[in-house]
Design a protein around this motif. Structure first.
Motif, PDB file in Angstrom:
ATOM      1  N   ILE A 134     -12.643  61.705  14.677  1.00  0.00           N
ATOM      2  CA  ILE A 134     -13.993  61.945  15.195  1.00  0.00           C
ATOM      3  C   ILE A 134     -14.278  63.435  15.085  1.00  0.00           C
ATOM      4  N   SER A 135     -15.542  63.754  14.921  1.00  0.00           N
ATOM      5  CA  SER A 135     -15.940  65.148  14.796  1.00  0.00           C
ATOM      6  C   SER A 135     -15.999  65.813  16.169  1.00  0.00           C
ATOM      7  N   ASP A 172     -19.554  66.411  17.122  1.00  0.00           N
ATOM      8  CA  ASP A 172     -20.257  65.263  17.710  1.00  0.00           C
ATOM      9  C   ASP A 172     -19.993  65.169  19.213  1.00  0.00           C
ATOM     10  N   LEU A 173     -18.757  65.414  19.620  1.00  0.00           N
ATOM     11  CA  LEU A 173     -18.430  65.389  21.049  1.00  0.00           C
ATOM     12  C   LEU A 173     -19.143  66.514  21.787  1.00  0.00           C
ATOM     13  N   ILE A 202     -22.000  67.883  20.981  1.00  0.00           N
ATOM     14  CA  ILE A 202     -23.424  67.540  21.055  1.00  0.00           C
ATOM     15  C   ILE A 202     -23.663  66.519  22.163  1.00  0.00           C
ATOM     16  N   ARG A 203     -22.810  65.519  22.258  1.00  0.00           N
ATOM     17  CA  ARG A 203     -22.956  64.528  23.341  1.00  0.00           C
ATOM     18  C   ARG A 203     -22.921  65.221  24.703  1.00  0.00           C
ATOM     19  N   TYR A 232     -14.541  61.295  27.321  1.00  0.00           N
ATOM     20  CA  TYR A 232     -14.792  60.379  26.207  1.00  0.00           C
ATOM     21  C   TYR A 232     -13.519  59.634  25.835  1.00  0.00           C
TER      22      TYR A 232
END
Length: 99
Positions: free
Chosen positions: A33-34, A37-38, A40-41, A72
């Motif tokens: 996973i990027s 991306d984490l 940004i969430r 997460y």
């Protein structure tokens, strides 16, 4: 029952310096996973798998200038935490056992 996070399209607070423990980096890489991306969430208020009271605490922390925590669960079932410090100096990726 977890209430859905309130998702926003833009940043809700400053991240500061981005830091990560070796353990968190390993788990993120294994899950493919990027890390972006984490981030940004987290920045948009998608707190991940937290209790309703923890979600509510995060909402208050944005306004009050307190620590913000997201959790997460990644592929493989491992959990990664993101913690933005109260002074917004840094946001750190870490494993629950490293907290």
């Amino acid at each position: 029952m977890n209430l859905p996070s309130i998702h926003h399209t833009g940043p809700r607070f400053k991240l500061g310096r981005i830091l990560a423990t070796p353990g968190a980096l390993e788990v993120i890489a294994e899950a493919r996973i990027s890390i972006v991306d984490l981030l940004i969430r987290h920045l948009r208020g998608d707190w991940g798998e937290l209790s309703d009271s923890d979600r509510q605490q995060n909402e208050q922390a944005i306004v009050a200038g307190q620590r913000i925590v997201s959790g997460y669960v990644l592929a493989g079932g491992r959990t990664v935490l993101l913690i933005t410090e109260a002074d917004r100096y840094a946001t750190t990726f870490l494993l629950p056992g490293e907290y």
